[in-house]
Design a protein around this motif. Structure first.
Motif, mmCIF file in Angstrom:
data_model
loop_
_atom_site.group_PDB
_atom_site.id
_atom_site.type_symbol
_atom_site.label_atom_id
_atom_site.label_comp_id
_atom_site.label_asym_id
_atom_site.label_seq_id
_atom_site.Cartn_x
_atom_site.Cartn_y
_atom_site.Cartn_z
ATOM 1 N N HIS A 51 0.565 -1.589 -0.301
ATOM 2 C CA HIS A 51 -0.530 -0.138 -0.183
ATOM 3 C C HIS A 51 0.676 1.149 0.427
ATOM 4 N N GLU A 85 1.725 3.414 2.861
ATOM 5 C CA GLU A 85 2.191 3.496 4.355
ATOM 6 C C GLU A 85 3.506 2.908 4.102
ATOM 7 N N ARG A 124 -2.159 4.346 -1.476
ATOM 8 C CA ARG A 124 -2.476 2.958 -1.262
ATOM 9 C C ARG A 124 -2.266 2.001 -2.463
ATOM 10 N N HIS A 176 2.171 -3.379 6.607
ATOM 11 C CA HIS A 176 1.216 -2.397 6.415
ATOM 12 C C HIS A 176 1.186 -1.329 7.456
ATOM 13 N N GLU A 177 0.499 -0.231 7.119
ATOM 14 C CA GLU A 177 0.460 0.855 8.158
ATOM 15 C C GLU A 177 -1.629 0.766 8.379
HETATM 16 ZN ZN LIG Z 1 -2.201 -2.457 4.490
#
Ligand SMILES: [Zn+2]
Length: 849
Positions: A134, A137, A211, A250-251
């Motif tokens: 993403h 992130e 993203r 991820h974030e």
């Molecule tokens: Zn993510």
């Protein structure tokens, strides 16, 4: 321990003023380092965390490492839509890298069910660290730089032990196009005096945000569907190496902490995955992450959320390949520093947590090397012996009318290394093969679930995405093996004609061929009724929607017409025929009024704030990459000034469209009323109904009977609210509709029943015109995936999936479901393309009562 935390706290505080200390903040305990290897800071000219690093800088640093060190080699495994490089850095000892081919062949013996090596401890474990799927992130790609540096430059015995016992494959940016959108954004709004206020522009990206990839697709759903070059390159790489452990970083929300697996134990597990993966392996790795994060004083959680059910995540697909896939989620500083409920959080802090989790992954994998290898071996061996719960030994499929859709599905299966055989016109996929579980994934459907709250889709039987007519077999004659080289569609080459060309519309590529001919200036008509006629290849029957190119009616010579028609055929491989007479054997003649000359679509789509970027991206991707047709993407903010007179078709996907005030809604209405076609999808259809653009209704709950007392409100525990409400959300399931094959929107289909994908709670009541409910859910519509009883019985069953509503001389084509979902719904794409190509020929007849 306390002292360590104290020292780190000081470094954290001084990070912005002391670049020399900055790198120590991350990896002081990995010293000593080889001074001939440039640190990321030395290479980039700023300490990690100071600003966002562009993908090309990351790639350049990796090339540098490969150049200056014999611990690293770099490989390009693909290019993105925007031509950014997709790279994989191989890191290990120089000896291992020199012998990598022989290590690889040793490793691959463990994934070959026909071999039984037992030297589990002798072969280095394969670890694939994947970052930044993403794009917005961003912390993980920065951590990738630090990780690569650590592994290449550190001479600490801990690190050399890792290198002796593993080969580490670092993919620093899975989604470079998205990352650079966000990088550009975060850097351009960064102030010299950092602004931590969450309302600042730095922390709030513009639509479509970073993203997703170039076409606004979520690449963390595309591992299964393999629509994009990023995933196609990754799958090709994956099936050469079969790593034992794979990470996916991820974030999440700024006020969260850090998450690692195990995930939520119930309802987040793919039913076909070995339980050992979820239980033993995750519990084996979790203590490593916990102690590494405890060590630096970071907080985290596990077990409460996230989802490993859908098999197309970076944290689930490798599980279906005998590996262990690991999800990490880090609270996002989304920008360089942001206020949280616990004070300010810096970008560097988020990077450090990702870095620490990545290194802990290597440690855990190395220390459990033999276990991971044996697990992978058992996984593939069991593929050859396990019985599917259905009792089937194979699946048979194949569409009798659409060779290009068959080809697309088979090419797709081959990307996942599924073995496919062809016997006559049918294809067979045996279950007894190393990719047994992927075969199950593609064909099995479910209606019982361990839980009912899904993070994403609850249905992924891809055979239904392609509208493949398929059935399970107890025993099968396989036939010849299909390869990418022999999976080709051959059509009889169209010959020059003086009278007419007739073009099959059942083929998936027919709309693309149609657009090609239209764009070259041919007038093409569509058969609104079936017919049979004598062609140069004998007598043939033709379906609704068959295309006709009448030669003498063109403004071009017959040679020019032939060139265009035959070019269209060589581009798209669509069956084409010629005839020298307009007189039919049965049904309509070629001069009938039931052949309607089609208008070339001049299409536009509203995009921007308040519009679903993923749905808009699906439309853009379909038209751009499969139909090769331009569509004007009009920003919401430009709509007021846009001259709609240039278009005959406008697409509105799901969205709030709150920026369209009454004047602009009137503009839309006036334009449609002039005879144009508005196409609305899912939330866009709801918007058109709510805003009274059309006189249609959403499906309502039946009213209580006259003498029925209103029910008292049932009391429930507060803690259950989220789960209970989640059950009524339709995350993504497959339903069967009954299609009117005589309606222009149903042209090119042969079967009245069709699977559709629904991932919304938009339920449209059947049209008020008897002739305009093009698709309605069948009596027992459930095919695959979760739906609550209320949604199924009260809302879905009485509803329409696709209707056409009149508006002046124009019409609104309203989809309740998403015909273009994730670029993979080959089965329903034609409904959408029919709306574009045939929409302007649809009238809405109403009978008087
Ligand atoms: Zn993510």
């Amino acid at each position: 321990m306390k002292l360590t935390k104290f020292v780190f706290a000081i470094m954290f505080a001084t990070l912005m003023v002391s670049p020399a200390l900055a790198q120590d903040y991350f990896f002081k305990d990995k010293a000593p380092f080889d001074s001939n290897i440039p640190t990321p800071e030395e290479f980039l000219g700023y300490p990690i965390g100071k600003q966002h690093t562009r993908h090309d800088q990351i790639v350049a640093y990796f090339y540098k490492l490969a150049e200056v060190s014999n611990r690293a080699k770099i490989e390009v495994y693909g290019y993105t839509h925007e031509r950014r490089k997709l790279v994989m850095l191989h890191v290990s000892t120089p000896e291992n890298l020199n012998n990598l081919e022989s290590i690889k062949s040793e490793h691959l013996k463990f994934v070959d069910p026909n071999q039984s090596p037992t030297n589990y401890n002798d072969v280095p474990v394969f670890i694939q660290l994947g970052y930044n799927v993403h794009g917005n992130e961003p912390s993980s790609s920065e951590a990738a730089l630090l990780t690569a540096y650590t592994l290449v430059a550190s001479n600490n015995p801990e690190v050399t032990n890792y290198l002796n016992n593993s080969v580490i494959f670092i993919d620093p940016t899975i989604n470079p196009d998205g990352r650079d959108r966000h990088t550009q954004w975060a850097n351009q709004f960064q102030a010299k005096s950092l602004v931590s206020d969450g309302s600042d522009a730095e922390h709030n990206e513009a639509w479509p945000r970073g993203r997703t990839n170039h076409y606004w697709f979520d690449l963390n759903r595309d591992w299964l569907l393999a629509v994009h070059p990023e995933s196609q390159g990754k799958l090709k790489w994956y099936h050469q190496w079969y790593p034992n452990v794979v990470t996916d970083f991820h974030e999440m929300g700024t006020n969260s902490n850090h998450f690692f697996e195990p995930m939520k134990p119930i309802g987040s597990q793919d039913p076909i995955m070995p339980k050992e993966n979820y239980e033993d392996l995750n519990n084996m790795f979790a203590p490593y992450f916990a102690s590494a994060l405890d060590e630096i004083g970071s907080f985290y959680y596990t077990k409460e959320s996230f989802d490993g059910t859908y098999p197309g995540y970076g944290s689930s697909y490798p599980d279906l390949q005998g590996g262990l896939a690991l999800l990490f989620e880090q609270a996002s500083s989304r920008g360089h520093i942001q206020d949280t409920d616990y004070g300010k959080m810096t970008f560097a802090f988020t990077i450090r947590n990702q870095y620490v989790s990545g290194i802990a992954t290597i440690k855990a994998a190395v220390e459990n090397k033999a276990y991971l290898r044996e697990y992978q071996q058992k996984f593939f061996k069991s593929a050859m012996t396990k019985k599917a719960p259905t009792g089937f030994s194979a699946y048979e499929f194949g569409d009798a009318y659409d060779m290009n859709r068959n080809k697309a599905f088979v090419d797709y299966l081959l990307k996942h290394k599924i073995k496919v055989y062809k016997n006559g016109g049918k294809y067979t996929v045996p279950l007894k093969q190393p990719q047994h579980r992927m075969v199950q994934t593609m064909f099995e459907t479910y209606n019982k679930y361990r839980d009912s709250v899904f993070y994403d889709a609850s249905a992924w039987s891809v055979a239904n995405f392609y509208n493949m007519d398929y059935r399970g077999l107890k025993s099968a004659n396989l036939g010849t093996k299909v390869t990418p080289e022999n999976n080709i569609v051959t059509v009889a080459k169209v010959q020059p004609a003086d009278y007419a060309y007739i073009i099959d519309y059942d083929d998936y590529n027919a709309p693309a061929a149609l657009y090609y001919m239209q764009s070259k200036g041919l007038t093409v008509a569509s058969a609104f009724k079936p017919f049979s006629i004598k062609t140069s290849s004998g007598n043939k029957s033709f379906n609704y929607g068959t295309l006709l190119v009448p030669v003498s009616k063109q403004k071009k010579s017959s040679q020019e017409v032939y060139k265009i028609v035959s070019d269209a055929q060589s581009k798209y491989n669509v069956p084409m025929y010629t005839t020298d007479s307009g007189y039919s054997l049965t049904g309509i003649d070629l001069g009938s009024n039931n052949f309607r000359a089609l208008k070339k679509p001049k299409a536009a789509m509203l995009i921007g704030d308040g519009v679903s970027s993923t749905e808009a991206g699906e439309v853009w991707h379909l038209l751009d990459t499969r139909v090769h047709m331009p569509i004007t993407k009009i920003q919401m903010r430009s709509f007021r000034g846009a001259n709609l007179g240039k278009y005959n078709t406008l697409v509105m996907v799901s969205g709030s469209y709150s920026a369209l005030d009454s004047i602009q809604r009137q503009k839309l209405k006036d334009w449609t009323s002039k005879g144009n076609t508005l196409i609305t999808i899912a939330g866009g259809s709801k918007w058109a109904i709510d805003r009274k653009l059309v006189k249609e209704e959403l499906t309502k709950k039946p009213k209580p009977k006259k003498d029925e007392k209103p029910k008292a409100v049932e009391r429930k525990p507060y803690v259950d609210a989220g789960e209970n409400m989640g059950r009524e959300r339709l995350g993504g399931s497959i339903f069967e509709v009954d299609l009117d094959l005589t309606h222009p929107l149903g042209f090119g289909y042969r079967s009245k029943t069709l699977p559709v994908y629904k991932n919304n709670n938009v339920f449209i009541a059947p049209s008020k015109s008897q002739y305009s409910t093009v698709a309605k859910y069948t009596k027992n519509p459930h095919i695959d995936g979760y739906i609550s009883d209320t949604n199924l019985n009260t809302y879905l069953k009485p509803s329409a999936s696709l209707i056409v509503s009149p508006l002046g001389r124009g019409r609104v084509v309203m989809f309740a479901d998403n015909p273009n979902f994730r670029g993979a719904w080959y089965g329903t794409n034609k409904l959408f393309l029919n709306a574009l190509f045939l929409g302007n020929k649809i009238s809405v007849p109403t009978e008087r009562n």
